[in-house]
Scaffold this active site. Structure first.
Site, PDB file in Angstrom:
ATOM      1  N   PHE A 100       1.966  -3.440   3.931  1.00 22.17           N
ATOM      2  CA  PHE A 100       2.388  -4.743   4.432  1.00 22.17           C
ATOM      3  C   PHE A 100       3.873  -4.948   4.116  1.00 22.17           C
ATOM      4  O   PHE A 100       4.370  -4.500   3.088  1.00 22.17           O
ATOM      5  CB  PHE A 100       1.579  -5.857   3.769  1.00 22.17           C
ATOM      6  CG  PHE A 100       0.187  -6.037   4.310  1.00 22.17           C
ATOM      7  CD1 PHE A 100      -0.314  -5.225   5.311  1.00 22.17           C
ATOM      8  CD2 PHE A 100      -0.634  -7.038   3.803  1.00 22.17           C
ATOM      9  CE1 PHE A 100      -1.594  -5.398   5.811  1.00 22.17           C
ATOM     10  CE2 PHE A 100      -1.927  -7.223   4.288  1.00 22.17           C
ATOM     11  CZ  PHE A 100      -2.405  -6.406   5.292  1.00 22.17           C
ATOM     12  N   GLU A 112      -0.868   5.218  13.960  1.00 24.36           N
ATOM     13  CA  GLU A 112      -0.511   6.384  13.143  1.00 24.36           C
ATOM     14  C   GLU A 112      -0.746   7.689  13.893  1.00 24.36           C
ATOM     15  O   GLU A 112       0.059   8.623  13.785  1.00 24.36           O
ATOM     16  CB  GLU A 112      -1.301   6.393  11.835  1.00 24.36           C
ATOM     17  CG  GLU A 112      -0.869   7.532  10.929  1.00 24.36           C
ATOM     18  CD  GLU A 112      -1.529   7.507   9.562  1.00 24.36           C
ATOM     19  OE1 GLU A 112      -1.074   8.256   8.684  1.00 24.36           O
ATOM     20  OE2 GLU A 112      -2.492   6.732   9.385  1.00 24.36           O
ATOM     21  N   HIS A 124      -9.861   1.911   0.384  1.00 29.36           N
ATOM     22  CA  HIS A 124      -8.414   1.737   0.276  1.00 29.36           C
ATOM     23  C   HIS A 124      -8.041   1.240  -1.121  1.00 29.36           C
ATOM     24  O   HIS A 124      -8.353   0.110  -1.494  1.00 29.36           O
ATOM     25  CB  HIS A 124      -7.955   0.733   1.337  1.00 29.36           C
ATOM     26  CG  HIS A 124      -6.483   0.723   1.582  1.00 29.36           C
ATOM     27  ND1 HIS A 124      -5.574   1.324   0.741  1.00 29.36           N
ATOM     28  CD2 HIS A 124      -5.736   0.160   2.578  1.00 29.36           C
ATOM     29  CE1 HIS A 124      -4.357   1.145   1.201  1.00 29.36           C
ATOM     30  NE2 HIS A 124      -4.429   0.448   2.314  1.00 29.36           N
ATOM     31  N   LYS A 137      -9.531   8.076   2.938  1.00 29.39           N
ATOM     32  CA  LYS A 137     -10.000   6.698   2.775  1.00 29.39           C
ATOM     33  C   LYS A 137     -11.391   6.503   3.383  1.00 29.39           C
ATOM     34  O   LYS A 137     -12.068   5.531   3.070  1.00 29.39           O
ATOM     35  CB  LYS A 137      -9.023   5.707   3.417  1.00 29.39           C
ATOM     36  CG  LYS A 137      -7.728   5.490   2.645  1.00 29.39           C
ATOM     37  CD  LYS A 137      -6.907   4.375   3.264  1.00 29.39           C
ATOM     38  CE  LYS A 137      -5.586   4.147   2.543  1.00 29.39           C
ATOM     39  NZ  LYS A 137      -4.617   5.215   2.802  1.00 29.39           N
ATOM     40  N   CYS A 171       0.800  -1.220   0.000  1.00 25.71           N
ATOM     41  CA  CYS A 171       0.000   0.000   0.000  1.00 25.71           C
ATOM     42  C   CYS A 171       0.837   1.276   0.000  1.00 25.71           C
ATOM     43  O   CYS A 171       0.293   2.372  -0.057  1.00 25.71           O
ATOM     44  CB  CYS A 171      -0.944  -0.003   1.198  1.00 25.71           C
ATOM     45  SG  CYS A 171      -1.978  -1.479   1.257  1.00 25.71           S
ATOM     46  N   HIS A 186      -2.549   7.868   6.449  1.00 21.66           N
ATOM     47  CA  HIS A 186      -2.819   6.567   5.840  1.00 21.66           C
ATOM     48  C   HIS A 186      -4.212   6.110   6.271  1.00 21.66           C
ATOM     49  O   HIS A 186      -4.983   5.631   5.454  1.00 21.66           O
ATOM     50  CB  HIS A 186      -1.753   5.565   6.265  1.00 21.66           C
ATOM     51  CG  HIS A 186      -1.831   4.241   5.574  1.00 21.66           C
ATOM     52  ND1 HIS A 186      -1.791   4.131   4.192  1.00 21.66           N
ATOM     53  CD2 HIS A 186      -1.940   2.978   6.050  1.00 21.66           C
ATOM     54  CE1 HIS A 186      -1.871   2.852   3.863  1.00 21.66           C
ATOM     55  NE2 HIS A 186      -1.969   2.135   4.960  1.00 21.66           N
TER      56      HIS A 186
END
Length: 417
Positions: free
Chosen positions: A402, A315, A341, A336, A164, A304
């Protein structure tokens, strides 16, 4: 150090078929998440996703589209808009020095629909019915290669694959190429198309996706206590980056500056973020250092913010860790909440939202935030757009993936015409 500016942007997303409609929907706090309109979702625990508002078949020539995976189709739609938005032409009207033009289009997965679709054909009808275009369609760099062919890029064609964080890494790579003198112009961004039973089922098995099937528009809810996972979406976003000298020489409109980028690796877990937030904070600190900015210069963070239980809290703490007391003057948002996403394309879309927020001095809202998690210690633009102050502004866009990949890109509204 060479200034790198943004002269064009394009997007195709769950909010709109182009940049203007996407941005208008973001500012209005609209959701692009819908119930999956296919019978194959009936047996899945997750029945919601974010499909692009305008199908690429309505934009791309039918014969051309048959030789492209859906991800590459989306990339071409966004790249064509961005290239035109930058004032460049196509074909004989494309007068750019091709030897000084590069592309960097990231993707977290690549041609998934082609890979799985052609495997089904192979099993059911034999290898002779498999398309001879299968390999150039499924390869991860297909989007980058096809965008390169579209604009005539002869300097280089890059395809970062960092889950991502892929498209923000593409933007960082693009900046490096310009600053190293390897290109004057780079078309950078990301594309992803993975709404398919396999990834939906696999993400569901990880407990990563929201199961708020009865409320698609309210399912993505970053930092809300009721969040239960992210929304799988598709789309593409592309920016045209140039050296300031090159942009000024041709009289281009400048929308902002890519001040710098920071990249780090959590070195913690293949999926879960480091709960201390150290790696995420490190990426933001590196972005500030490369940009020559201080924490007090940052007035906005496009986070994010995926709407996952652990990720959102981590975050929030990493932003405070990176910016310290200056965080008190920073408006944070997660777009988002509206788009879902876009995986490998998320960073580029959110970078565009960051650039436009600075350009128009208006931060789009985080929708569906009605019961905030306790102890976040950040100022979130909850449910309504927020104005930014006058004067020179700077902002950060975060993308985490990831594998522990963290990329933070810093933008300013300096060097605007």
């Amino acid at each position: 150090m060479t200034d790198v500016v943004i002269t064009g942007m394009g997007a195709t997303t769950p909010l709109g078929g182009d940049l203007a409609s996407t941005w208008d929907a973001m500012k209005a706090g609209q959701s692009g998440v819908i119930r999956i309109p296919h019978d194959w979702a009936d047996d899945l625990p997750v029945k919601i996703a974010g499909y692009v508002k305008v199908d690429p078949s309505e934009v791309i020539d039918r014969v051309k589209a048959r030789r492209l995976d859906r991800a590459a189709q989306l990339a071409l739609v966004a790249a064509r808009e961005a290239w035109g938005h930058a004032g460049y032409g196509f074909g004989e009207e494309n007068t750019v020095d091709h030897e000084r033009l590069a592309v960097a289009i990231g993707s977290g997965i690549g041609g998934l629909h082609t890979l799985l679709g052609m495997w089904d054909v192979h099993k059911e009808r034999g290898f002779r019915r498999v398309s001879p275009f299968t390999i150039p369609m499924l390869m991860a760099n297909a989007s980058a290669a096809n965008v390169g062919l579209l604009v005539g890029a002869a300097a280089a064609s890059y395809c970062p694959v960092s889950a991502c964080a892929s498209s923000n890494e593409a933007i960082s790579l693009a900046v490096d190429q310009i600053r190293l003198g390897r290109a004057d112009v780079v078309v950078a961004g990301g594309a992803e198309a993975t709404i398919h039973p396999l990834p939906l089922g696999a993400f569901a098995q990880m407990q990563a996706l929201s199961r708020r099937n009865d409320d698609p528009a309210g399912a993505s809810r970053p930092w809300d206590k009721g969040r239960d996972g992210f929304i799988l979406s598709e789309g593409s976003a592309v920016l045209v980056l140039e050296s300031l000298e090159h942009a000024q020489a041709r009289g281009a409109t400048i929308y902002g500056t890519v001040a710098g980028a920071g990249i780090s690796n959590d070195n913690h877990d293949i999926v879960q973020p480091d709960p201390t937030g150290h790696g995420q904070a490190s990426a933001m600190i590196k972005a500030l250092r490369e940009s020559g900015l201080s924490a007090s210069d940052i007035k906005h963070v496009n986070a994010h913010g995926t709407s996952t239980p652990q990720g959102d809290v981590t975050e929030a703490h990493s932003i405070r860790q990176a910016l310290g007391s200056a965080t008190d003057d920073v408006v944070v948002t997660s777009t988002k909440s509206m788009t879902g996403h876009l995986l490998g394309a998320a960073g580029a879309l959110e970078s565009i939202a960051t650039v436009l927020a600075l350009h128009e001095r208006s931060v789009p809202p985080t929708i569906n935030l009605h019961d905030p998690e306790e102890g976040l210690d950040i100022d979130i633009a909850a449910n309504e757009a927020r104005a930014l102050p006058e004067g020179d502004l700077a902002a950060i866009n975060n993308s985490f993936g990831f594998g522990g990949s963290n990329v933070a890109v810093a933008y300013t509204n300096a060097n605007i015409n």
